[in-house]
Structure formats: C-alpha cells, structure tokens
Design a protein around this motif. Sequence first.
Motif, PDB file in Angstrom:
ATOM      1  N   THR A 280       0.855  -1.181   0.000  1.00 43.01           N
ATOM      2  CA  THR A 280       0.000   0.000   0.000  1.00 43.01           C
ATOM      3  C   THR A 280       0.889   1.228   0.000  1.00 43.01           C
ATOM      4  N   VAL A 281       0.857   1.983  -1.099  1.00 42.69           N
ATOM      5  CA  VAL A 281       1.694   3.174  -1.243  1.00 42.69           C
ATOM      6  C   VAL A 281       0.824   4.305  -1.771  1.00 42.69           C
ATOM      7  N   LEU A 282       0.720   5.410  -0.986  1.00 42.02           N
ATOM      8  CA  LEU A 282      -0.019   6.604  -1.400  1.00 42.02           C
ATOM      9  C   LEU A 282      -1.446   6.266  -1.824  1.00 42.02           C
ATOM     10  N   GLY A 283      -2.041   5.304  -1.116  1.00 40.77           N
ATOM     11  CA  GLY A 283      -3.419   4.945  -1.416  1.00 40.77           C
ATOM     12  C   GLY A 283      -3.578   3.923  -2.530  1.00 40.77           C
ATOM     13  N   PHE A 284      -2.491   3.534  -3.194  1.00 38.61           N
ATOM     14  CA  PHE A 284      -2.557   2.522  -4.250  1.00 38.61           C
ATOM     15  C   PHE A 284      -2.354   1.142  -3.629  1.00 38.61           C
ATOM     16  N   GLU A 285      -3.224   0.217  -3.999  1.00 40.94           N
ATOM     17  CA  GLU A 285      -3.162  -1.152  -3.484  1.00 40.94           C
ATOM     18  C   GLU A 285      -2.629  -2.068  -4.580  1.00 40.94           C
ATOM     19  N   THR A 286      -1.476  -2.713  -4.322  1.00 40.93           N
ATOM     20  CA  THR A 286      -0.901  -3.632  -5.290  1.00 40.93           C
ATOM     21  C   THR A 286      -0.506  -4.921  -4.587  1.00 40.93           C
ATOM     22  N   ALA A 287      -0.329  -5.980  -5.383  1.00 37.89           N
ATOM     23  CA  ALA A 287       0.035  -7.292  -4.855  1.00 37.89           C
ATOM     24  C   ALA A 287       1.249  -7.802  -5.603  1.00 37.89           C
ATOM     25  N   GLY A 288       2.224  -8.357  -4.872  1.00 42.06           N
ATOM     26  CA  GLY A 288       3.422  -8.849  -5.548  1.00 42.06           C
ATOM     27  C   GLY A 288       4.442  -9.387  -4.576  1.00 42.06           C
ATOM     28  N   TYR A 289       5.716  -9.201  -4.913  1.00 34.05           N
ATOM     29  CA  TYR A 289       6.815  -9.821  -4.178  1.00 34.05           C
ATOM     30  C   TYR A 289       7.970  -8.829  -4.063  1.00 34.05           C
ATOM     31  N   ASP A 290       8.705  -8.912  -2.959  1.00 35.48           N
ATOM     32  CA  ASP A 290       9.919  -8.129  -2.801  1.00 35.48           C
ATOM     33  C   ASP A 290      11.073  -9.062  -2.433  1.00 35.48           C
ATOM     34  N   ALA A 291      12.270  -8.534  -2.454  1.00 33.30           N
ATOM     35  CA  ALA A 291      13.498  -9.268  -2.115  1.00 33.30           C
ATOM     36  C   ALA A 291      13.781 -10.390  -3.117  1.00 33.30           C
ATOM     37  N   GLU A 292      13.054 -11.493  -3.048  1.00 28.68           N
ATOM     38  CA  GLU A 292      13.270 -12.595  -3.979  1.00 28.68           C
ATOM     39  C   GLU A 292      12.016 -13.449  -4.074  1.00 28.68           C
ATOM     40  N   VAL A 293      11.868 -14.097  -5.204  1.00 23.95           N
ATOM     41  CA  VAL A 293      10.741 -14.997  -5.424  1.00 23.95           C
ATOM     42  C   VAL A 293      11.152 -16.025  -6.461  1.00 23.95           C
ATOM     43  N   LEU A 294      10.629 -17.236  -6.303  1.00 25.47           N
ATOM     44  CA  LEU A 294      10.859 -18.304  -7.272  1.00 25.47           C
ATOM     45  C   LEU A 294       9.494 -18.733  -7.800  1.00 25.47           C
ATOM     46  N   PHE A 295       9.252 -18.508  -9.099  1.00 20.17           N
ATOM     47  CA  PHE A 295       7.996 -18.890  -9.732  1.00 20.17           C
ATOM     48  C   PHE A 295       8.124 -20.329 -10.246  1.00 20.17           C
ATOM     49  N   PRO A 296       7.356 -21.283  -9.733  1.00 20.43           N
ATOM     50  CA  PRO A 296       7.369 -22.627 -10.327  1.00 20.43           C
ATOM     51  C   PRO A 296       6.792 -22.596 -11.742  1.00 20.43           C
ATOM     52  N   ILE A 297       7.345 -23.435 -12.621  1.00 18.98           N
ATOM     53  CA  ILE A 297       6.904 -23.523 -14.011  1.00 18.98           C
ATOM     54  C   ILE A 297       6.775 -25.004 -14.366  1.00 18.98           C
ATOM     55  N   ALA A 298       5.665 -25.368 -14.980  1.00 16.09           N
ATOM     56  CA  ALA A 298       5.476 -26.719 -15.502  1.00 16.09           C
ATOM     57  C   ALA A 298       5.666 -26.671 -17.010  1.00 16.09           C
ATOM     58  N   ALA A 299       6.740 -27.312 -17.506  1.00 18.55           N
ATOM     59  CA  ALA A 299       7.066 -27.293 -18.936  1.00 18.55           C
ATOM     60  C   ALA A 299       6.684 -28.623 -19.567  1.00 18.55           C
ATOM     61  N   THR A 300       5.964 -28.543 -20.684  1.00 20.48           N
ATOM     62  CA  THR A 300       5.554 -29.748 -21.414  1.00 20.48           C
ATOM     63  C   THR A 300       6.404 -29.879 -22.671  1.00 20.48           C
ATOM     64  N   PRO A 301       7.261 -30.905 -22.760  1.00 22.87           N
ATOM     65  CA  PRO A 301       8.074 -31.071 -23.975  1.00 22.87           C
ATOM     66  C   PRO A 301       7.233 -31.557 -25.148  1.00 22.87           C
ATOM     67  N   ALA A 302       7.621 -31.145 -26.356  1.00 18.03           N
ATOM     68  CA  ALA A 302       6.926 -31.610 -27.558  1.00 18.03           C
ATOM     69  C   ALA A 302       7.174 -33.103 -27.777  1.00 18.03           C
ATOM     70  N   GLU A 303       8.390 -33.556 -27.495  1.00 18.60           N
ATOM     71  CA  GLU A 303       8.751 -34.971 -27.600  1.00 18.60           C
ATOM     72  C   GLU A 303       9.384 -35.398 -26.290  1.00 18.60           C
ATOM     73  N   PRO A 304       8.628 -36.036 -25.419  1.00 23.86           N
ATOM     74  CA  PRO A 304       9.212 -36.489 -24.146  1.00 23.86           C
ATOM     75  C   PRO A 304      10.408 -37.392 -24.384  1.00 23.86           C
ATOM     76  N   GLY A 305      11.399 -37.241 -23.543  1.00 22.66           N
ATOM     77  CA  GLY A 305      12.619 -38.033 -23.655  1.00 22.66           C
ATOM     78  C   GLY A 305      13.702 -37.378 -24.484  1.00 22.66           C
TER      79      GLY A 305
END
Length: 427
Positions: free
Chosen positions: A100-125
Amino acid sequence: MKRFVPFLIAILALAAPGMGRAETGAWVKSGPVEARLVASVQGVGDLAKIPLGLEVRLEPGWKTYWRTPGDAGFAPRLDWSESRNLKATELIYPAPHRFTVLGFETAGYDAEVLFPIAATPAEPGKPLDLALKAELLVCSTICVPEMVALSLSIPEGPATPGPSANDIARAQSLVPGDGRASGLTVTTVRGQGAVLEVEVTAREPMVAPDVFVETDPPVTFAAPKSQFLDGDRRAILRMDATDPTPGLDLAGRAMTLTVVDGNRSVEAPATAAAGLGGSAGAAPTGLLAMLGVALLGGLILNLMPCVLPVLSLKLLSIVQHGGRAPAAVRAGFLASAAGILTSFLILAGALVAVKAAGGAVGWGIQFQQPLFLVFMVILVTLFAANLWGLFELPLQRAVADRRGACPFPPLRLPPPHPGVIPGVPPT
C-alpha cells in the motif's frame, strides 16, 4: 606436458559459458533485478511435464507483481518462442504480499521470489533447450520494465533430482491450494454495494490474514479490517473497493479469493451472497461521499506544480471576461466545465473500450516510462519559457484576423455621468 592437459580441460569446462550444471541457468542482471532458470531434474527422463523455476532477486526497496497486480503494474510477461522441443509452459504464482503506497493497493513480491513452471516437452525423452525473454515490471519510487534473456538446457538421461529440486518444491508449497494442507477454509462470502465480507476458518489461530480478490471486471480493494472469533480460529474480513464504479454492487458477483496468513494460503472460487453479516463497520460509499472525495482530490490537484501553467491560462481567460455581461460570463464558464467533463468522458470511454477488448490498461502508467517523462519535461519547460516571454508562437494570419488584432476584448467602460467631461476631474 601431457599431465597438464586434464587440468587445462577442467579449467576450460568451468570457464566456458553454458557448461555449468544442466539444471541451473546463469544469472542475468538488468537494472535492479537479476534472474535465472532452474530445473528440478538433471535429465528429461520420460516426464510428460518437467518442473522448472524462474528465480528472481530484487535489490532492497524494489518489488515486482503478482498475476493480478492491483491498482497499477502488470504481471510477468514470458516469451518462450525461441525454445526447442517445448510445447507449452504454465507459470505458477506463489501467494503474494500486499503493498500500500499513497493509497494505491498492489500485490506482488519483494526481495526474492521463485515462480514454479510446468514445462511440457513436444517430444518427451528428447533434450529440452529453453530460451526465455522475461519482461518484469519492478517498482521502487519509480517503476521500470526490465527485460532479461535466460536460457537453460536439460539433456537426455534419467530425471534424477538436482540441487534446485528442494528450492522449487519449497516454492510450490507456497502456491495457494484448496486449503487441505494449510488448514484455511473460506466459509462465507457476502457483498453489499462496494463492500465485501469474507469469513475464514483455520485449524490453527490466525495472525494477520489478508484477502486478494480477482473478478471480472476487476475491482481493487483496500486492506481488510479483521474481526477475530473462536480463539482467532475464525475471522471476518471486511474490505471496501478503493475506486468503485457508480452503482457497483458486489452481491451475486463471481470471484476468486486468495486468503494469505503468513506462509499459509488458500485459493477458492466464490459467489458473493447479498447482505453483510459481520459487525465490522463499513465506510459510507454514497454519492455525496464520492462527490466530497472528488472535490477534495480536485483541490489537492490544483496545488501540484504541473498544474500551475494551466492555472495561468485559466486566469488569462478569466481576465478576458472583464466588462462582459453576466450572462456571457456564465455561459463561458459553463462551456469550460462542459469541455472538461467531455474530455474526461472520452478518456474514460477509451479506457473502458480497451479493457472490454481484453487489454490491460491503467491511468498513470505512462508516467513510469522514461521516454514519456523526458517528453513531459521538455514540454513543461517550453511551456514555462513561453509564459516568461522568452519566445512566442505567432498565430496564423487567418486565425489572428478571426480573433482580432488584440488578444483581449476591449473594455466596455460605463457611460460618463451627465455633466462630467471624460479626462477632466470634477470640480
């Protein structure tokens, strides 16, 4: 000499770019942010989905945004188009924090964050060669979009856990779930006007619960007011919309709620029932209250330095009304007010049209772009120099003839009193 060959090969292998561990990409820095790609496994194995992570570090005082940023900002934008053997990816968001800064409400991360990602290969293996262009909006006293180009190669071979597996598993545990692991449950959601009330229960006592609301069209809420019951295992969270549209009624509105309490979180779809059941007070949101806040905002805006050149123009236009009939003066001011309202209605209509078309737009984001700020500095400087008389921009002859030789209308003096000669003082 031969005994030094293995030693030299080892040094070159360590020094060569891209020759590190397959499951860890190199750190790339851009401004106050640095990022890298990591993987949970050392080989693709025969996995249909490969767990990855986008690891982001921010300098002190900087933050970046969640998937629904709030009053300003935008979520990470990822471009995987240059990757090979990649069919699809899914970016997963850990539970956010409120800023909350100057009346603005935002959502997020500070310092550090690790976003998990699920990757689907076109050809497994088959080997997976990842190339990512990630655009992150990072904010401190100003907001700056930063672009980082990241890469990571995962070879063929067994999908044995790598050194980053624990970090990615920890990040996945911070992703809001259905509440069975965290012990949080959203029991009741009620709405009335621009006020939303959420009731939450927990296995363990709650400390500082917060709620993030996602709905279409978007509505941003202030931090909730909490009322704790049953030994802090039940909480009623009431919050007000920060910028409600006229006639907003949250009753019957479908939404997704993310409740966060420390490291615990839950995500739940809900539809707000009508009426409020808690006892926490709500601020009035009637028309008179909104008009009062708008009037106060207008008074504050007129004290800003960027408005002073405009005020000078308005003062000059007021001087031009000298000597005119009251009806003409009134009509001039009404025309100015109508022009202001029409201009803002056009801007509001354009923003609504862009949002209705699926775009993400907010007012004020242009002041976070360096090129726009440079343009505004030059424009205001030229404006001030013109007002100081350092240069003038003459009107075209046709316009000047239409307006008259004098920019101000002649003053109409009242007729002299009978028996008084103009220019001669009375005796």
